[in-house]
Design an enzyme around this catalytic site. Structure first.
Site: not given
Length: 88
Positions: A18, A14-16
């Site tokens: 997403p 769950l980075h950038a």
């Protein structure tokens, strides 16, 4: 209270991108949706910063929860997105 446990499918976790997609869907819900890693404190799923600092990586299990009218649908909307590969 509605609650669902899902596995993060995106390769970057769950980075950038997403995180931005999940935050947008969570913010659109009629109730506050929270997300937490197993054993961790829940954070607001509508915040990109919260999602990125959560440290949820590919393959991690997260608990998505909400309370109130529409909680079940809100949890499902966010959980379905987290369970998809959003890297593309």
């Amino acid at each position: 209270m509605a609650e669902r446990t899902v596995t993060v499918a995106s390769k970057v976790g769950l980075h950038a991108r997403p995180a931005a997609l999940v935050a947008r869907i969570a913010a659109a819900q009629p109730v506050v949706v929270t997300i937490a890693k197993a054993g961790g404190a829940p954070v607001a799923a509508s915040s990109v910063l919260n999602l990125m600092t959560l440290g949820a990586a590919h393959g991690d299990s997260v608990v998505i929860a909400a309370e109130g009218d529409g909680a079940e649908a809100a949890v499902n909307a966010v959980a379905d997105l987290v369970a998809k590969d959003l890297d593309g």
